[in-house]
Enzyme design. Structure first.
Site, mmCIF file in Angstrom:
data_model
loop_
_atom_site.group_PDB
_atom_site.id
_atom_site.type_symbol
_atom_site.label_atom_id
_atom_site.label_comp_id
_atom_site.label_asym_id
_atom_site.label_seq_id
_atom_site.Cartn_x
_atom_site.Cartn_y
_atom_site.Cartn_z
ATOM 1 C CB SER A 101 8.397 -33.848 0.755
ATOM 2 O OG SER A 101 7.551 -35.323 0.101
ATOM 3 C CG ASP A 198 12.750 -39.156 -3.560
ATOM 4 O OD1 ASP A 198 12.407 -39.542 -2.783
ATOM 5 O OD2 ASP A 198 12.674 -38.032 -3.737
ATOM 6 C CG HIS A 228 11.961 -37.879 -0.190
ATOM 7 N ND1 HIS A 228 10.954 -37.968 -1.168
ATOM 8 C CD2 HIS A 228 11.482 -37.267 1.313
ATOM 9 C CE1 HIS A 228 10.349 -36.728 -0.585
ATOM 10 N NE2 HIS A 228 10.533 -36.804 0.004
#
Length: 254
Positions: A101, A198, A228
């Site tokens: 991320s 996600d 995610h």
């Protein structure tokens, strides 16, 4: 749980980390926004690296986990500087950066500043430029006015009972760290992993990074059904394979 070690950055921030000795290229795990180095992916990869005799580093940025400082005081530039200080002080030779991320953005900033220390990169739902494209672009007029006037904005979090505090400094500094607005030359193999379910980082972000970056070997893998967190056993195996592929290609001079 083993107690972390600590180092001090040139800026005076106290960074908590775990480092396992081993062969190179070492693997460095860079976590996400308001996450820490005790997450599933970090621990799994540390155990994987130990089994294979690979050097491995996981760390908490300042304001995260067991490192010094308050989260609300930090920004992308600070956290990238923390990562660069840790890599410079605690690792030897080129490293494979695994960025989850926000950690994907941090990895790109490290690669831009320290290209000689990067052997390859694995991005897991990498989120470059998210403060501008994912936050500011989606704030409504009232939210923009609040963060501008008050210097902070509270947003609900799906991962914690506590809200995310987004500061004006985070947004303004983020604009100085953007990587998708100028040429992005990555002179090493790159693997991008993205879940189709996600809800925090869309596949469009992964495709934009794929199209924008220049690399001798860059590939994107979409994993149907993955979210995610990307932390199921199947997803973790994908991360393993990506690290192995990057390492092999780096070793071949690709």
């Amino acid at each position: 749980m083993d107690e972390p070690q600590y180092m001090e950055t040139p800026q005076g921030r106290r960074i908590a980390y775990h480092h396992s000795a081993g062969s190179g290229p070492g693997v460095v795990f860079l976590g996400g926004f308001k996450s820490d180095m005790e997450g599933t992916k970090a621990i799994y990869l540390e155990e994987w690296a130990r089994r294979r005799g690979r050097a491995f580093l996981r760390m908490d940025y300042s304001g995260h986990g067991q490192s010094s400082g308050a989260f609300e005081e930090g920004c992308i530039g600070d956290w990238a500087a923390d990562a660069m200080a840790a890599i410079g002080a605690l690792t030897n030779g080129p490293q494979v950066l695994v960025g989850s991320s926000m950690g994907g953005w941090i990895a790109l900033l490290v690669a831009r500043a320290m290209p000689g220390r990067v052997a390859g990169m694995v991005g897991i739902a990498a989120a470059p430029d998210f403060t501008e494209d994912g936050m500011w672009a989606n704030f409504d007029a009232a939210q923009r006015e609040e963060i501008t006037a008050k210097g902070r904005l509270e947003l609900p979090s799906e991962y914690s009972d506590e809200p995310y505090v987004i500061t004006r400094r985070l947004i303004e500094d983020g604009r100085k760290q953007l990587v998708l607005r100028a040429p992005l030359d990555l002179r090493f193999p790159v693997r991008l992993l993205q879940g189709t379910e996600d809800e925090d980082v869309s596949r469009e972000v992964a495709l934009r990074l794929l199209d924008h970056a220049k690399s001798p070997d860059i590939q994107l893998t979409l994993v149907k059904g993955a979210d995610h967190r990307f932390s199921t056993p199947e997803c973790l195996e994908e991360v393993e394979r990506a690290i192995e592929a990057v390492t092999m290609r780096a070793g071949s001079g690709a």
